[in-house]
Every structure is written in C-alpha cells, then in structure tokens.
Design a protein around this motif. Structure first.
Motif, PDB file in Angstrom:
ATOM      1  N   THR A 145      10.173  -3.575   7.707  1.00  0.00           N
ATOM      2  CA  THR A 145      11.058  -3.949   6.607  1.00  0.00           C
ATOM      3  C   THR A 145      10.610  -5.185   5.840  1.00  0.00           C
ATOM      4  O   THR A 145      10.747  -5.245   4.615  1.00  0.00           O
ATOM      5  N   THR A 146      10.091  -6.189   6.505  1.00  0.00           N
ATOM      6  CA  THR A 146       9.829  -7.464   5.839  1.00  0.00           C
ATOM      7  C   THR A 146       8.366  -7.700   5.489  1.00  0.00           C
ATOM      8  O   THR A 146       8.064  -8.342   4.480  1.00  0.00           O
ATOM      9  N   ASN A 147       7.468  -7.235   6.302  1.00  0.00           N
ATOM     10  CA  ASN A 147       6.050  -7.481   6.049  1.00  0.00           C
ATOM     11  C   ASN A 147       5.492  -6.437   5.086  1.00  0.00           C
ATOM     12  O   ASN A 147       5.376  -5.256   5.430  1.00  0.00           O
ATOM     13  N   THR A 148       5.148  -6.878   3.883  1.00  0.00           N
ATOM     14  CA  THR A 148       4.650  -5.966   2.861  1.00  0.00           C
ATOM     15  C   THR A 148       3.255  -6.398   2.402  1.00  0.00           C
ATOM     16  O   THR A 148       2.739  -7.456   2.791  1.00  0.00           O
ATOM     17  N   TYR A 149       2.673  -5.592   1.555  1.00  0.00           N
ATOM     18  CA  TYR A 149       1.348  -5.874   0.988  1.00  0.00           C
ATOM     19  C   TYR A 149       1.321  -7.253   0.337  1.00  0.00           C
ATOM     20  O   TYR A 149       0.384  -8.039   0.527  1.00  0.00           O
ATOM     21  N   SER A 155       3.821  -9.805   0.587  1.00  0.00           N
ATOM     22  CA  SER A 155       4.319 -10.924   1.391  1.00  0.00           C
ATOM     23  C   SER A 155       3.337 -11.369   2.470  1.00  0.00           C
ATOM     24  O   SER A 155       3.352 -12.523   2.887  1.00  0.00           O
ATOM     25  N   THR A 156       2.468 -10.484   2.902  1.00  0.00           N
ATOM     26  CA  THR A 156       1.476 -10.848   3.926  1.00  0.00           C
ATOM     27  C   THR A 156       0.129 -11.230   3.332  1.00  0.00           C
ATOM     28  O   THR A 156      -0.834 -11.459   4.070  1.00  0.00           O
ATOM     29  N   ASN A 157       0.062 -11.271   1.985  1.00  0.00           N
ATOM     30  CA  ASN A 157      -1.198 -11.600   1.303  1.00  0.00           C
ATOM     31  C   ASN A 157      -2.312 -10.648   1.736  1.00  0.00           C
ATOM     32  O   ASN A 157      -3.397 -11.048   2.165  1.00  0.00           O
ATOM     33  N   ILE A 158      -1.998  -9.370   1.621  1.00  0.00           N
ATOM     34  CA  ILE A 158      -2.926  -8.281   1.970  1.00  0.00           C
ATOM     35  C   ILE A 158      -3.372  -8.399   3.430  1.00  0.00           C
ATOM     36  O   ILE A 158      -4.563  -8.356   3.754  1.00  0.00           O
ATOM     37  N   GLY A 159      -2.373  -8.583   4.309  1.00  0.00           N
ATOM     38  CA  GLY A 159      -2.647  -8.593   5.736  1.00  0.00           C
ATOM     39  C   GLY A 159      -3.200  -9.882   6.283  1.00  0.00           C
ATOM     40  O   GLY A 159      -3.617  -9.923   7.444  1.00  0.00           O
ATOM     41  N   ALA A 160      -3.185 -10.964   5.499  1.00  0.00           N
ATOM     42  CA  ALA A 160      -3.765 -12.217   5.978  1.00  0.00           C
ATOM     43  C   ALA A 160      -2.893 -12.893   7.024  1.00  0.00           C
ATOM     44  O   ALA A 160      -3.410 -13.578   7.911  1.00  0.00           O
ATOM     45  N   THR A 161      -1.561 -12.698   6.927  1.00  0.00           N
ATOM     46  CA  THR A 161      -0.652 -13.368   7.863  1.00  0.00           C
ATOM     47  C   THR A 161      -0.077 -12.428   8.912  1.00  0.00           C
ATOM     48  O   THR A 161       0.283 -12.862  10.004  1.00  0.00           O
ATOM     49  N   ALA A 162       0.027 -11.134   8.585  1.00  0.00           N
ATOM     50  CA  ALA A 162       0.618 -10.147   9.504  1.00  0.00           C
ATOM     51  C   ALA A 162       0.290  -8.755   8.999  1.00  0.00           C
ATOM     52  O   ALA A 162      -0.132  -8.576   7.849  1.00  0.00           O
ATOM     53  N   PRO A 163       0.478  -7.715   9.828  1.00  0.00           N
ATOM     54  CA  PRO A 163       0.219  -6.346   9.384  1.00  0.00           C
ATOM     55  C   PRO A 163       1.225  -5.899   8.317  1.00  0.00           C
ATOM     56  O   PRO A 163       2.382  -6.326   8.313  1.00  0.00           O
ATOM     57  N   TYR A 164       0.784  -5.044   7.410  1.00  0.00           N
ATOM     58  CA  TYR A 164       1.663  -4.433   6.414  1.00  0.00           C
ATOM     59  C   TYR A 164       1.492  -2.922   6.462  1.00  0.00           C
ATOM     60  O   TYR A 164       0.440  -2.406   6.889  1.00  0.00           O
ATOM     61  N   LEU A 165       2.533  -2.210   6.028  1.00  0.00           N
ATOM     62  CA  LEU A 165       2.506  -0.748   6.015  1.00  0.00           C
ATOM     63  C   LEU A 165       1.830  -0.278   4.735  1.00  0.00           C
ATOM     64  O   LEU A 165       2.330  -0.506   3.632  1.00  0.00           O
ATOM     65  N   ALA A 166       0.682   0.373   4.878  1.00  0.00           N
ATOM     66  CA  ALA A 166      -0.095   0.795   3.715  1.00  0.00           C
ATOM     67  C   ALA A 166       0.299   2.179   3.222  1.00  0.00           C
ATOM     68  O   ALA A 166       0.427   2.397   2.011  1.00  0.00           O
ATOM     69  N   VAL A 167       0.484   3.127   4.142  1.00  0.00           N
ATOM     70  CA  VAL A 167       0.730   4.502   3.714  1.00  0.00           C
ATOM     71  C   VAL A 167       1.398   5.275   4.853  1.00  0.00           C
ATOM     72  O   VAL A 167       1.226   4.941   6.033  1.00  0.00           O
ATOM     73  N   ASN A 168       2.157   6.300   4.462  1.00  0.00           N
ATOM     74  CA  ASN A 168       2.759   7.238   5.411  1.00  0.00           C
ATOM     75  C   ASN A 168       2.352   8.640   4.988  1.00  0.00           C
ATOM     76  O   ASN A 168       2.455   8.994   3.814  1.00  0.00           O
ATOM     77  N   PHE A 228       2.422  -2.898  -5.887  1.00  0.00           N
ATOM     78  CA  PHE A 228       2.337  -4.230  -5.292  1.00  0.00           C
ATOM     79  C   PHE A 228       3.691  -4.792  -4.846  1.00  0.00           C
ATOM     80  O   PHE A 228       3.737  -5.651  -3.973  1.00  0.00           O
ATOM     81  N   ASN A 229       4.780  -4.333  -5.447  1.00  0.00           N
ATOM     82  CA  ASN A 229       6.100  -4.874  -5.105  1.00  0.00           C
ATOM     83  C   ASN A 229       6.958  -3.877  -4.329  1.00  0.00           C
ATOM     84  O   ASN A 229       8.181  -4.004  -4.293  1.00  0.00           O
ATOM     85  N   THR A 230       6.342  -2.882  -3.706  1.00  0.00           N
ATOM     86  CA  THR A 230       7.080  -1.871  -2.956  1.00  0.00           C
ATOM     87  C   THR A 230       6.886  -2.084  -1.458  1.00  0.00           C
ATOM     88  O   THR A 230       5.861  -2.648  -1.025  1.00  0.00           O
ATOM     89  N   PRO A 231       7.834  -1.629  -0.627  1.00  0.00           N
ATOM     90  CA  PRO A 231       7.705  -1.824   0.833  1.00  0.00           C
ATOM     91  C   PRO A 231       6.482  -1.151   1.425  1.00  0.00           C
ATOM     92  O   PRO A 231       5.862  -1.685   2.356  1.00  0.00           O
ATOM     93  N   VAL A 232       6.143   0.030   0.917  1.00  0.00           N
ATOM     94  CA  VAL A 232       4.945   0.739   1.379  1.00  0.00           C
ATOM     95  C   VAL A 232       3.933   0.692   0.247  1.00  0.00           C
ATOM     96  O   VAL A 232       4.181   1.229  -0.837  1.00  0.00           O
ATOM     97  N   GLY A 291      -2.344  -0.698  -1.549  1.00  0.00           N
ATOM     98  CA  GLY A 291      -3.082  -1.427  -2.577  1.00  0.00           C
ATOM     99  C   GLY A 291      -4.515  -1.720  -2.189  1.00  0.00           C
ATOM    100  O   GLY A 291      -4.923  -1.570  -1.034  1.00  0.00           O
ATOM    101  N   PRO A 292      -5.315  -2.171  -3.157  1.00  0.00           N
ATOM    102  CA  PRO A 292      -6.735  -2.451  -2.903  1.00  0.00           C
ATOM    103  C   PRO A 292      -6.929  -3.521  -1.841  1.00  0.00           C
ATOM    104  O   PRO A 292      -6.176  -4.498  -1.763  1.00  0.00           O
ATOM    105  N   LEU A 293      -7.956  -3.341  -1.037  1.00  0.00           N
ATOM    106  CA  LEU A 293      -8.344  -4.347  -0.068  1.00  0.00           C
ATOM    107  C   LEU A 293      -9.207  -5.409  -0.746  1.00  0.00           C
ATOM    108  O   LEU A 293      -9.670  -5.222  -1.871  1.00  0.00           O
ATOM    109  N   GLN A 294      -9.436  -6.514  -0.047  1.00  0.00           N
ATOM    110  CA  GLN A 294     -10.265  -7.574  -0.597  1.00  0.00           C
ATOM    111  C   GLN A 294     -11.719  -7.365  -0.190  1.00  0.00           C
ATOM    112  O   GLN A 294     -12.008  -6.933   0.930  1.00  0.00           O
ATOM    113  N   ASP A 295     -12.627  -7.661  -1.104  1.00  0.00           N
ATOM    114  CA  ASP A 295     -14.046  -7.508  -0.793  1.00  0.00           C
ATOM    115  C   ASP A 295     -14.490  -8.597   0.168  1.00  0.00           C
ATOM    116  O   ASP A 295     -13.930  -9.691   0.218  1.00  0.00           O
TER     117      ASP A 295
END
Length: 242
Positions: free
Chosen positions: A54-58, A60-73, A112-116, A119-123
């Motif tokens: 619910t809380t960790n998103t693409y 809010s986590t800065n593309i997974g830098a602080t915690a896992p995010y849900l990318a796709v279902n 970018f502003n959706t729960p799931v 989005g693009p990964l960082q190079d």
C-alpha cells in the motif's frame, strides 16, 4: 520455495537484456497454483527489503532505493500449456508468444503516481526482483527468494562519444548537421537556377542606331567691311600732288 528465484530471460529470446532502463525476466511456470503474480523491485543497496503493497510505490521509494515497490501484476502462467521450445526458437516468433514467456520490468512511462508502476529503471544501477503469488482473493500464497543482482548498463554521456575518424562532441555534431543541410539547400537552389536559365528561350535584342548629324556654321569673312574700310581710307587720304 527459497530455491526458486526470478531469472533473467535468455538472450536467444531477448538479444539486448538488460537495457539501460529495462530488465526482462522469465515468467514463473509451474511454480505455484495461484491466480496472479506480483513483481517487486528493489535496489541492491536498499536497507529495507520488506514488501509492502500500500505505501511503498515507484515514486515514494525513489525507484527502489529505500524499499521494494510493486512494479507489475500479471496472471499466473498456465502450467498445463507453457510455450514450447519450438515456438520460442522459431525465427517467426510472434510477440504474443514472447509476452507469454517473459515479463519486461521498466516498460511504462505513464504510471509514476500510481500504486502499481512498471516505470523505467535507472541506468548503471543494480536491482533485485521478487515474485509473490496471490490467490483469487488477492491473499498472498507464497513467494520466491530475491533474484541475483542484475545491473543495468550505464549510459554514455553524449559528449564522450568517440566518432571515428575524429572525436566530436554532441554540440559539434549538431552544428555540422545544420551546416550540411544549409549547404545542400544552397547547392540545390544554384543548380535549379542554372537549369532554369538554360531551358528558358533567349530574347533577341534589336539595337537601334541613331544618326546624329552636326552642322557647323563657318563664319564668312567680312569682305564688304574691309572694302568699305579701304574705300574710306582712300577718300580721306592726303594727295600730295594737289
């Protein structure tokens, strides 16, 4: 199920993998009897690897830098009818068959502003991936272990691109391209003007001659005046014989 991990798709099926912004994984066939699969993404150097829906998103986590995010279902692949090796090795492989076999992470640019968000990964960044299997009521049934670290290629700065036979910066390439285009238009205009001049009929210009006659008046000698003057002189001359 700790021994099962998400795997990078074979280069025989996806020749360029990973890219600077995407990682293509094999879908989990015959791993669990589930309705759907969640894919979580986290950077390898993140301190927190707890999956929270619910809380960790693409964002809010800065593309997974602080915690896992849900990318796709996606729906759990059918174990009874997986794609065959013949289908995957066929040179005429259609995209539908490939999508049944793999899942591309980082494939979306409008979430970018959706729960799931996929989005693009960082190079130049190392990520890890996790499959979570859900039942029909979206309850968590089981999950895999985190994948091995997978690093996306680092983008090369445009001003560091070495172009043979000489190194050129991005600005020089742009200026050279613009000058080349302008030179082409100038040459094209010159050629068009020459062709038009050669194909148009030449006009005959008739020269008009003007004859100028000049009359010169030659002053006549004043003979009469001289004769009168001579006669007058004779009349008033002194005759010595008188």
């Amino acid at each position: 199920m700790a021994q099962v991990v998400p795997l990078l798709a074979k280069t025989a099926y996806v020749p360029i993998n990973p890219t600077q912004t995407t990682v293509t994984l094999e879908k989990p066939f015959c791993v669990a009897a589930a309705a759907s699969v969640n894919v979580f993404v986290v950077r390898n150097d993140a301190a927190d690897t707890t999956t929270v829906l619910t809380t960790n998103t693409y964002a809010s986590t800065n593309i997974g830098a602080t915690a896992p995010y849900l990318a796709v279902n996606f729906p759990n692949p059918s174990c009874t009818n997986p794609p065959s090796l013949a289908q995957l090795n066929d040179l005429g492989l259609v995209q539908l068959t490939l999508d049944q076999y793999v899942i591309r992470i980082g494939n979306s640019t409008s979430c970018f502003n959706t729960p799931v968000c996929n989005g693009p990964l960082q190079d130049g960044t190392t990520y890890r991936f996790l499959y979570v299997f859900l039942g029909a009521t979206q309850a968590v049934l089981t999950q895999t272990a985190w994948s091995q670290p997978i690093t996306t290629p680092k983008a090369t700065p445009y001003d560091n691109i070495d172009l043979w036979p000489g190194r050129r910066s991005g600005g020089m390439i742009v200026i050279t391209s613009i000058l080349s285009v302008l030179t082409f238009f100038v040459l094209a205009g010159l050629v068009a003007a020459i062709i038009t001049s050669l194909m148009s009929p030449s006009g005959h210009i008739q020269t008009t001659h003007h004859e100028v006659r000049s009359s010169h008046t030659v002053p006549q000698k004043a003979q009469g005046i001289e004769e009168v003057a001579s006669g007058t002189a004779e009349r008033y001359a002194v005759n010595p014989q008188v």
